[in-house]
Design an enzyme around this catalytic site. Structure first.
Site, PDB file in Angstrom:
ATOM      1  N   THR A  29      48.171  76.079  11.737  1.00 54.89           N
ATOM      2  CA  THR A  29      49.093  75.650  12.776  1.00 54.89           C
ATOM      3  C   THR A  29      49.669  74.121  12.059  1.00 54.89           C
ATOM      4  O   THR A  29      50.989  74.000  12.453  1.00 54.89           O
ATOM      5  CB  THR A  29      48.331  74.953  13.920  1.00 54.89           C
ATOM      6  OG1 THR A  29      48.031  76.237  14.439  1.00 54.89           O
ATOM      7  CG2 THR A  29      49.108  74.170  15.031  1.00 54.89           C
ATOM      8  N   ASP A  75      48.085  82.159   8.470  1.00 52.79           N
ATOM      9  CA  ASP A  75      47.269  81.831   9.627  1.00 52.79           C
ATOM     10  C   ASP A  75      45.745  82.134   9.163  1.00 52.79           C
ATOM     11  O   ASP A  75      45.637  83.181   8.633  1.00 52.79           O
ATOM     12  CB  ASP A  75      47.814  82.812  10.679  1.00 52.79           C
ATOM     13  CG  ASP A  75      47.056  82.550  12.217  1.00 52.79           C
ATOM     14  OD1 ASP A  75      47.844  82.089  13.043  1.00 52.79           O
ATOM     15  OD2 ASP A  75      45.731  82.512  12.175  1.00 52.79           O
ATOM     16  N   SER A  76      44.865  81.278   9.710  1.00 59.40           N
ATOM     17  CA  SER A  76      43.590  81.428   9.144  1.00 59.40           C
ATOM     18  C   SER A  76      42.868  82.539   9.718  1.00 59.40           C
ATOM     19  O   SER A  76      41.762  83.088   9.506  1.00 59.40           O
ATOM     20  CB  SER A  76      42.763  79.988   9.418  1.00 59.40           C
ATOM     21  OG  SER A  76      42.198  79.791  10.782  1.00 59.40           O
ATOM     22  N   SER A  77      43.374  83.375  10.697  1.00 57.10           N
ATOM     23  CA  SER A  77      42.957  84.491  10.981  1.00 57.10           C
ATOM     24  C   SER A  77      42.808  85.593   9.948  1.00 57.10           C
ATOM     25  O   SER A  77      42.065  86.462   9.902  1.00 57.10           O
ATOM     26  CB  SER A  77      43.574  85.029  12.274  1.00 57.10           C
ATOM     27  OG  SER A  77      44.050  84.202  13.084  1.00 57.10           O
ATOM     28  N   THR A  84      42.724  76.234  12.235  1.00 53.19           N
ATOM     29  CA  THR A  84      41.281  75.880  13.192  1.00 53.19           C
ATOM     30  C   THR A  84      40.528  77.141  13.220  1.00 53.19           C
ATOM     31  O   THR A  84      39.258  77.129  13.411  1.00 53.19           O
ATOM     32  CB  THR A  84      41.556  75.155  14.271  1.00 53.19           C
ATOM     33  OG1 THR A  84      42.216  75.869  14.874  1.00 53.19           O
ATOM     34  CG2 THR A  84      42.153  73.807  13.995  1.00 53.19           C
ATOM     35  N   ASP A  85      41.073  78.384  13.294  1.00 47.39           N
ATOM     36  CA  ASP A  85      40.394  79.618  13.973  1.00 47.39           C
ATOM     37  C   ASP A  85      39.254  79.928  13.180  1.00 47.39           C
ATOM     38  O   ASP A  85      38.319  80.312  13.536  1.00 47.39           O
ATOM     39  CB  ASP A  85      41.477  80.764  14.067  1.00 47.39           C
ATOM     40  CG  ASP A  85      42.481  80.245  15.077  1.00 47.39           C
ATOM     41  OD1 ASP A  85      42.036  79.487  16.016  1.00 47.39           O
ATOM     42  OD2 ASP A  85      43.535  81.097  15.208  1.00 47.39           O
ATOM     43  N   THR A  97      20.568  81.953  17.601  1.00 54.36           N
ATOM     44  CA  THR A  97      20.636  81.913  19.118  1.00 54.36           C
ATOM     45  C   THR A  97      22.124  82.043  19.659  1.00 54.36           C
ATOM     46  O   THR A  97      23.076  81.293  18.893  1.00 54.36           O
ATOM     47  CB  THR A  97      19.804  80.758  19.584  1.00 54.36           C
ATOM     48  OG1 THR A  97      20.046  80.538  20.948  1.00 54.36           O
ATOM     49  CG2 THR A  97      20.324  79.289  19.015  1.00 54.36           C
TER      50      THR A  97
HETATM   51  N1  ASP Z   1      46.005  80.206  14.435  1.00 49.98           N
HETATM   52  C1  ASP Z   1      45.943  79.181  13.537  1.00 49.98           C
HETATM   53  C2  ASP Z   1      44.996  79.322  12.285  1.00 49.98           C
HETATM   54  O1  ASP Z   1      43.864  79.236  12.592  1.00 49.98           O
HETATM   55  C3  ASP Z   1      45.312  78.180  14.685  1.00 49.98           C
HETATM   56  C4  ASP Z   1      45.147  76.693  14.271  1.00 49.98           C
HETATM   57  O2  ASP Z   1      45.377  76.449  13.005  1.00 49.98           O
HETATM   58  O3  ASP Z   1      44.879  75.918  14.814  1.00 49.98           O
HETATM   59  O4  ASP Z   1      45.788  79.430  11.416  1.00 49.98           O
END
Ligand code: ASP
Length: 340
Positions: free
Chosen positions: A13, A57-59, A89-90, A276
């Site tokens: 992002t 995108d990190s996905s 962040t993902d 867990t």
């Molecule tokens: N979809 C974004 C990613 O992980 C979300 C982010 O960067 O916060 O690339």
């Protein structure tokens, strides 16, 4: 050589812009970031950047992306005091965990950061995150880096990378480290929690062992989960390891059918790693009768490891060792500060 920090831009992002036709956010180039944060040029050390061949995108991150990041770090290791990795962040917690296990003899800071709002947004959290991450990557004391491990900096806190998970898709403090304190807090000053920062005595030059085997799965238990479905997952051809997300301190159903399925999988050489579902606390197999059976079968307790770190640790160890007993032996060790 004068001090310098290398920013490795992978996407996420922080650098995204809105697609005018669809309205969705998509990754954009590093210049977009640099021009939105002119303060970068005010650091007293040089800052270079390297953009991955494909910004994503990190996905879309996968273990080959981790290999690319390791290669860039190793190629540039001697030239830089520290590294900042701009990442979505993902899956940031997975990437930070993976790099912590892959890099060997690391004595320099590798600081992952990103943002919840794109850098071009008026209320972006990306500026603060990026500037603090650079400052931490460049911090030194007595000629040595203050931080010498793989971390995530986000929302005012520096966290050990392999202790984190993404907690919130909305708030600026998106990451938590439920079982390990922050390594630094950033307010008016940067206050390091120095006794907790991991420093190793290297046994050789920096290297990366990026072998992995992704023939693994996360199996999250829930009341009513069907034994037939568990059996069919565990009978997947080529499966080598299972992260069993159990209840509480490592508890699982006690019915014979379930235990037989797990037992048979262990006998076939599948490594079962018990972590867990709780956010905090740890697996203590044997505390309750419902986990004692797992212990007797040969399931390995993950103690207080996060699922993200467990996935990366198991994939790396499965890539390094053929023999399930070797994998199990190393799973128990605290390799990079990922367990208490
Ligand atoms: N979809 C974004 C990613 O992980 C979300 C982010 O960067 O916060 O690339």
């Amino acid at each position: 050589m004068s001090k310098a920090v290398l920013i490795i831009y992978t996407g996420g992002t922080i650098g995204m812009v809105q697609d005018p036709t669809t309205g969705s956010l998509k990754p954009f180039n590093f210049e977009n970031i640099a021009s939105a944060v002119p303060e970068i040029s005010e650091f007293k050390f040089r800052i270079d950047h390297y953009t991955l061949p494909e910004i994503i995108d990190s996905s879309d991150i996968n273990p080959d992306s981790w290999r690319t990041m390791c290669d860039i770090i190793i190629e540039n290791y001697d030239k830089y005091h520290g590294f900042v990795i701009l990442h979505g962040t993902d899956t940031m917690a997975y990437s930070a965990s993976a790099l912590s296990f892959m890099l060997q003899n690391l004595t320099k800071p590798i600081i992952f950061t990103g943002s919840q709002l794109p850098i071009g947004h008026i209320r972006t959290d990306g500026r603060e995150n990026l500037l603090a991450a650079i400052q931490i990557a460049g911090a030194e004391e007595n000629g040595k880096p203050v931080v010498s491990e793989v971390c995530i900096f986000f929302g005012h806190r520096l966290l050990r990378g392999n202790r984190t998970n993404k907690l919130n898709a909305e708030r600026f403090d998106a990451f938590q480290s439920p079982n390990f304190p922050a390594l630094a807090e950033v307010g008016i000053h940067i206050t390091y929690n120095k006794p907790l920062i991991r420093h190793i005595t290297p046994t050789g030059p920096i290297t990366a062992d990026c072998r992995y085997d992704n023939n693994i799965v996360i199996l999250k238990l829930f009341p009513g989960i069907k034994n037939e479905i568990i059996a069919s997952v565990l009978e997947t051809k080529g499966l080598r390891g299972v992260i069993l997300e159990s209840y509480g301190s490592g508890n699982a159903p006690s019915n014979n059918e379930f235990l037989t399925i797990i037992n048979n999988a262990v006998k076939r050489g599948i490594v079962i790693y018990n972590v867990t579902q709780c956010v905090g606390g740890y697996v203590e197999m044997g505390r309750y009768a419902t986990s004692n059976s797992l212990l007797n079968i040969g399931v390995i307790g993950g103690y207080d490891i996060t699922t993200e770190a467990a996935v990366c640790k198991l994939m790396c160890l499965a890539g390094r060792y053929e023999n399930p007993d070797e994998i199990k032996k190393h799973l128990i060790y605290n390799l990079r500060g990922e367990i208490s």
